[in-house]
Design a protein around this motif. Sequence first.
Motif, short mmCIF file in Angstrom:
data_model
loop_
_atom_site.label_atom_id
_atom_site.label_comp_id
_atom_site.label_asym_id
_atom_site.label_seq_id
_atom_site.Cartn_x
_atom_site.Cartn_y
_atom_site.Cartn_z
N TYR A 1 0.82 -1.20 0.00
CA TYR A 1 0.00 0.00 0.00
C TYR A 1 0.86 1.26 0.00
O TYR A 1 2.06 1.21 0.29
N THR A 2 0.20 2.39 -0.30
CA THR A 2 0.91 3.67 -0.32
C THR A 2 1.50 4.01 1.05
O THR A 2 2.45 4.78 1.14
N THR A 3 0.91 3.46 2.10
CA THR A 3 1.51 3.52 3.43
C THR A 3 0.88 2.39 4.25
O THR A 3 -0.02 1.71 3.74
N ASP A 4 1.36 2.16 5.47
CA ASP A 4 0.82 1.05 6.26
C ASP A 4 -0.70 1.22 6.45
O ASP A 4 -1.14 2.18 7.08
N PRO A 5 -1.49 0.30 5.87
CA PRO A 5 -2.95 0.46 5.97
C PRO A 5 -3.48 0.40 7.40
O PRO A 5 -4.59 0.83 7.67
N ALA B 1 10.94 -0.58 2.13
CA ALA B 1 11.26 -1.61 3.13
C ALA B 1 12.32 -1.11 4.10
O ALA B 1 12.22 -1.31 5.31
N SER B 2 13.33 -0.41 3.58
CA SER B 2 14.39 0.02 4.50
C SER B 2 13.94 1.21 5.33
O SER B 2 14.55 1.51 6.35
N LEU B 3 12.87 1.87 4.94
CA LEU B 3 12.41 3.04 5.71
C LEU B 3 11.26 2.69 6.65
O LEU B 3 10.66 3.57 7.23
N GLY B 4 10.92 1.43 6.77
CA GLY B 4 9.95 1.05 7.78
C GLY B 4 8.75 0.23 7.33
O GLY B 4 7.99 -0.25 8.16
N ALA B 5 8.54 0.07 6.00
CA ALA B 5 7.39 -0.74 5.56
C ALA B 5 7.76 -2.21 5.69
O ALA B 5 8.47 -2.75 4.85
N LYS B 6 7.29 -2.86 6.76
CA LYS B 6 7.80 -4.20 7.05
C LYS B 6 7.12 -5.31 6.22
O LYS B 6 7.33 -6.49 6.46
N VAL B 7 6.30 -4.92 5.26
CA VAL B 7 5.58 -5.92 4.46
C VAL B 7 6.56 -6.85 3.73
O VAL B 7 6.27 -8.03 3.53
N LEU B 8 7.75 -6.35 3.39
CA LEU B 8 8.80 -7.22 2.84
C LEU B 8 10.11 -6.91 3.55
O LEU B 8 10.42 -5.74 3.81
N VAL C 1 4.51 6.59 1.60
CA VAL C 1 4.97 7.30 2.79
C VAL C 1 5.29 6.23 3.84
O VAL C 1 4.49 5.31 4.03
N THR C 2 6.44 6.32 4.48
CA THR C 2 6.76 5.29 5.47
C THR C 2 7.07 5.91 6.83
O THR C 2 7.37 7.11 6.93
N LEU C 3 7.02 5.04 7.82
CA LEU C 3 7.21 5.49 9.21
C LEU C 3 8.08 4.47 9.93
O LEU C 3 7.84 3.27 9.85
N ALA C 4 9.11 4.95 10.61
CA ALA C 4 9.91 4.07 11.47
C ALA C 4 10.02 4.77 12.82
O ALA C 4 10.51 5.90 12.90
N LYS C 5 9.55 4.09 13.87
CA LYS C 5 9.57 4.70 15.20
C LYS C 5 10.81 4.27 15.96
O LYS C 5 11.62 3.51 15.46
N ALA C 6 10.89 4.72 17.20
CA ALA C 6 11.98 4.33 18.11
C ALA C 6 13.36 4.63 17.54
O ALA C 6 14.24 3.80 17.51
N GLU C 7 13.50 5.86 17.04
CA GLU C 7 14.79 6.31 16.52
C GLU C 7 15.36 7.32 17.52
O GLU C 7 14.70 8.30 17.86
N ALA C 8 16.58 7.07 18.00
CA ALA C 8 17.21 7.99 18.94
C ALA C 8 18.18 8.88 18.20
O ALA C 8 18.78 8.47 17.22
N LYS C 9 18.31 10.15 18.69
CA LYS C 9 19.31 11.01 18.03
C LYS C 9 20.41 11.35 19.04
O LYS C 9 20.15 11.51 20.24
N ILE C 10 21.61 11.44 18.53
CA ILE C 10 22.78 11.75 19.37
C ILE C 10 23.57 12.88 18.70
O ILE C 10 23.78 12.85 17.49
N THR C 11 23.96 13.88 19.51
CA THR C 11 24.75 14.98 18.96
C THR C 11 26.09 15.07 19.69
O THR C 11 26.14 15.04 20.92
N ILE D 1 10.06 9.81 9.17
CA ILE D 1 8.97 9.78 8.18
C ILE D 1 9.62 10.03 6.82
O ILE D 1 10.41 10.96 6.68
N SER D 2 9.26 9.21 5.84
CA SER D 2 9.88 9.36 4.53
C SER D 2 8.84 9.35 3.43
O SER D 2 7.82 8.66 3.53
#
Length: 423
Positions: free
Chosen positions: A179-183, A204-211, A268-278, A358-359
Motif C-alpha cells: 500500500y501507499t503507506t501502512d494500511p 522496506a528500509s524506511l519502515g514498511a515491514k511488508v517485505l 509514505v513510510t514510518l519508522a519509530k523508536a529512533e534515537a538522536k545523538i549529537t 517519516i519518509s
Amino acid sequence: MARIVVKFGGTSVATVERIRQSARHVKREVEAGNEVCVVVSAMSGKTNELVGWVNEASTFHDAREYDAVVASGEQVTAGLMAIVLSEMGIQSRSFAGWQVPIKTDDAHGAARIVEIDGTELDKRMKDGWVPVITGFQGVSPHNRITTLGRGGSDTSAVAVAAAVKADRCDIYTDVDGVYTTDPRIVPKAQRLSKISFEEMLEMASLGAKVLMIRSVEMAMAHKVRLLVRSSFDDPDAPQLAPDGTPGVPGTLVCDEDEIMEKQIVSGVTLAKAEAKITLRDVKDNPGVAAAIFGALADEGIIVDMIVQNIADDGATTDITFTVPDSEYDKAIKTLQAAGTDKRIEYARISGSKGGAKISVVGVGMRSHAGVASSMFKALADKGINIQLITTSEIKTSVLIDEQYAELAVRALHTYYGLDRKDA
Ligand code: ADP
Ligand code: ASP
Ligand code: MG
C-alpha cells in the motif's frame, strides 16, 4: 505452466485451520499445472515467544543456541503444511534449511544466504512433489543452524526462487498487497498494482515491514518478480494474471520499465523508536567521522541518518546522527569511552530517544523538483517540527517527535494525493 515459489507469513500459518486455508492456494496452483515450492514462516507470535524464552534463560546466551531455538518455529509449520497438503492429495515433503541445503555465513541471528543447492528441489518438483521449506534459516560453514534476522522468510523465499529459476515468487501475507503507506495507520491507503524494485527497497528500509529489505535486494539482483497478495482471499476466486493485470488483488514488485505510469510519490513510510545523538565541538580533522562511526560499527551499532555541520571557526564542528532506541545507551557509552581515552575529541555529547523517521518515496522525484520543500510545508502546516533531514535520489526523510508520527504520515499521505478516492 509456470514454476512458482509461494511463501506464507506468520498470520497465514497461525493455526492448523489457517494452514489448511493457505494450502488451498497451493492446491489451486498445482491443479492449474504449475510446479510449486512452498516456504513457510513460524505461526504468528511463535518467534517472539521463542526469543523471549532464550532471553529468560540467559541475557548473555550464545548466538548459536539462540538460532537453534528460534529456528524451531518454522520446522513445525513446514511439517504441518506438508501433512495438510498430503491430506489434500498433493505429494509433499518438508525440508529444513539445512536439508536443502541453504548455505549461509556464520553471522548467527543475522546470517546471509551464500548458496542454495536447488538440485533436490528441482527433482522433486519435476516429479510432481511440492517441497515445503522452513523459511528464516540455513546452515553455517560449521554445520550449525543459522537464522537470517527477523522477517527473514521473505528472503528465504526469494533466494529459493532464484535457485530453482522460478517464474514468480508469491508472498502471501495478511494484506492484499503493498500500500501507499501502512494500511493499519492510514485506512485511506491505496493498494499499488505495481511498484518498482527500487521504490520497494526504499520503502522496506524506511519502515514498511511488508517485505524484508534483503528479500527486495535479492529479488532486484536476480530479477525475481514478486507478487504480494493475501492468503485470506478466497483461494477459488478468479486469479491474477502473471503480468499483474489491475483490478485483481495483489501488488507486483518488478522492474521500473514495466511500470507505465510513474508516480512522483508512491509511498509514505514510518519508522519509530529512533534515537538522536549529537556530538558538539568535535575537532574538525581528517578522519574524525571515521573514528566516530568506526567506534560505533565495532560495537555492531547501526547508524542511520547523519548530519555534519560546516565548522564555523574552522576548528570544530557538530555531528548529529540516529541509532535505534534500543542501541542508544550502548552508543552513548561507546562514545564517552572513546572521548575519555582521546580516540575522539569533542566537548559535549547529548541526545534523546523517541524520534520517528517519516519518509516519502517515489522514482518521479528524480525528474520533479520541489518534493522536499512541499513535504516541509505540509509538516509546518500541522505545526510539526523537523529535527533532521536526509535525502537520496528517490526519497526524502525527516526525523520528528514520535508523538506526531501518525499525524505526519496522514498529513503527507493526503498532501500528495494518495488517499483512496472513495474513503
Ligand atoms: P508476514 O507475517 O506475512 O510476513 P508482516 O507482518 O511481516 O507479515 O507484514 C505485513 C504487514 O506489513 C501488514 O499487516 C501491514 O500492517 C504492514 N505494512 C507496513 N507498511 C505496509 C505497506 N506499505 N503496505 C502493506 N503493508 C504494510
Ligand atoms: N518467523 C520469523 C520472524 O518472526 C521469520 C518470518 O516470519 O519471516 O521474524
Ligand atoms: Mg514479514
